[in-house]
Design a protein around this motif. Structure first.
Motif, PDB file in Angstrom:
ATOM      1  N   UNK A 140      46.060 -27.322   6.825  1.00  0.00           N
ATOM      2  CA  UNK A 140      46.665 -27.085   5.503  1.00  0.00           C
ATOM      3  C   UNK A 140      46.635 -28.372   4.675  1.00  0.00           C
ATOM      4  N   UNK A 141      46.995 -29.497   5.303  1.00  0.00           N
ATOM      5  CA  UNK A 141      46.953 -30.785   4.600  1.00  0.00           C
ATOM      6  C   UNK A 141      45.518 -31.141   4.208  1.00  0.00           C
ATOM      7  N   UNK A 142      44.558 -30.835   5.077  1.00  0.00           N
ATOM      8  CA  UNK A 142      43.158 -31.135   4.783  1.00  0.00           C
ATOM      9  C   UNK A 142      42.665 -30.312   3.584  1.00  0.00           C
ATOM     10  N   UNK A 143      43.040 -29.040   3.518  1.00  0.00           N
ATOM     11  CA  UNK A 143      42.658 -28.208   2.359  1.00  0.00           C
ATOM     12  C   UNK A 143      43.246 -28.784   1.071  1.00  0.00           C
ATOM     13  N   UNK A 144      44.466 -29.200   1.153  1.00  0.00           N
ATOM     14  CA  UNK A 144      45.144 -29.791  -0.006  1.00  0.00           C
ATOM     15  C   UNK A 144      44.447 -31.090  -0.428  1.00  0.00           C
ATOM     16  N   UNK A 145      44.149 -31.949   0.553  1.00  0.00           N
ATOM     17  CA  UNK A 145      43.457 -33.209   0.267  1.00  0.00           C
ATOM     18  C   UNK A 145      42.090 -32.956  -0.365  1.00  0.00           C
ATOM     19  N   UNK A 146      41.363 -31.976   0.163  1.00  0.00           N
ATOM     20  CA  UNK A 146      40.040 -31.648  -0.381  1.00  0.00           C
ATOM     21  C   UNK A 146      40.136 -31.137  -1.809  1.00  0.00           C
ATOM     22  N   UNK A 147      41.129 -30.305  -2.083  1.00  0.00           N
ATOM     23  CA  UNK A 147      41.355 -29.817  -3.444  1.00  0.00           C
ATOM     24  C   UNK A 147      41.591 -30.989  -4.394  1.00  0.00           C
ATOM     25  N   UNK A 148      42.490 -31.891  -4.006  1.00  0.00           N
ATOM     26  CA  UNK A 148      42.817 -33.035  -4.867  1.00  0.00           C
ATOM     27  C   UNK A 148      41.610 -33.960  -5.031  1.00  0.00           C
ATOM     28  N   UNK A 149      40.838 -34.151  -3.976  1.00  0.00           N
ATOM     29  CA  UNK A 149      39.645 -35.003  -4.057  1.00  0.00           C
ATOM     30  C   UNK A 149      38.619 -34.415  -5.035  1.00  0.00           C
ATOM     31  N   UNK A 150      38.500 -33.092  -5.059  1.00  0.00           N
ATOM     32  CA  UNK A 150      37.559 -32.458  -5.998  1.00  0.00           C
ATOM     33  C   UNK A 150      37.929 -32.758  -7.444  1.00  0.00           C
ATOM     34  N   UNK A 151      39.193 -33.030  -7.690  1.00  0.00           N
ATOM     35  CA  UNK A 151      39.647 -33.345  -9.043  1.00  0.00           C
ATOM     36  C   UNK A 151      39.834 -34.845  -9.261  1.00  0.00           C
ATOM     37  N   UNK A 152      39.271 -35.646  -8.356  1.00  0.00           N
ATOM     38  CA  UNK A 152      39.222 -37.089  -8.559  1.00  0.00           C
ATOM     39  C   UNK A 152      40.416 -37.873  -8.069  1.00  0.00           C
ATOM     40  N   UNK A 153      41.229 -37.283  -7.225  1.00  0.00           N
ATOM     41  CA  UNK A 153      42.399 -37.987  -6.709  1.00  0.00           C
ATOM     42  C   UNK A 153      42.130 -38.524  -5.307  1.00  0.00           C
ATOM     43  N   UNK A 154      42.644 -39.707  -5.039  1.00  0.00           N
ATOM     44  CA  UNK A 154      42.650 -40.280  -3.696  1.00  0.00           C
ATOM     45  C   UNK A 154      44.015 -39.984  -3.103  1.00  0.00           C
ATOM     46  N   UNK A 155      44.033 -39.422  -1.909  1.00  0.00           N
ATOM     47  CA  UNK A 155      45.296 -39.072  -1.257  1.00  0.00           C
ATOM     48  C   UNK A 155      45.584 -40.077  -0.149  1.00  0.00           C
ATOM     49  N   UNK A 156      46.784 -40.639  -0.191  1.00  0.00           N
ATOM     50  CA  UNK A 156      47.253 -41.544   0.852  1.00  0.00           C
ATOM     51  C   UNK A 156      48.494 -40.915   1.457  1.00  0.00           C
TER      52      UNK A 156
END
Length: 89
Positions: free
Chosen positions: A46-62
């Motif tokens: 679930x966290x990976x799907x969320x991270x991938x979604x945010x990365x597609x919109x140009x966000x870096x997740x820490x």
């Protein structure tokens, strides 16, 4: 929030990005900082799907895990995680 405040970094708390609410957004760098409690983040997929979604919109997740936060100084942990983006910390 207190740890971020101590660093002087500009942030926004509980920001909606698409269908997700993120814990902290550092808008100038498009960084999402997530404080992951063990109860809410038991599903790594679930966290990976969320991270991938945010990365597609140009966000870096820490991600800061609960055990990391509780193991020492939250302010030092935030500084360590953001050191690549803020060398002056």
């Amino acid at each position: 929030a207190e740890a971020l405040h101590q660093t002087g970094i500009i942030y926004q708390r509980e920001v909606q990005i698409g269908r997700y609410s993120v814990d902290f957004l550092l808008p100038d760098l498009r960084i999402v900082l997530e404080a992951d409690g063990e109860y809410w983040h038991r599903d790594p997929e679930k966290d990976m799907r969320r991270d991938n979604f945010l990365a597609r919109y140009g966000y870096t997740v820490i991600r800061l895990r609960e055990n990391e936060i509780n193991a020492g100084s939250p302010a030092e942990l935030v500084k360590e995680k953001l050191a690549d983006f803020f060398p002056e910390l």
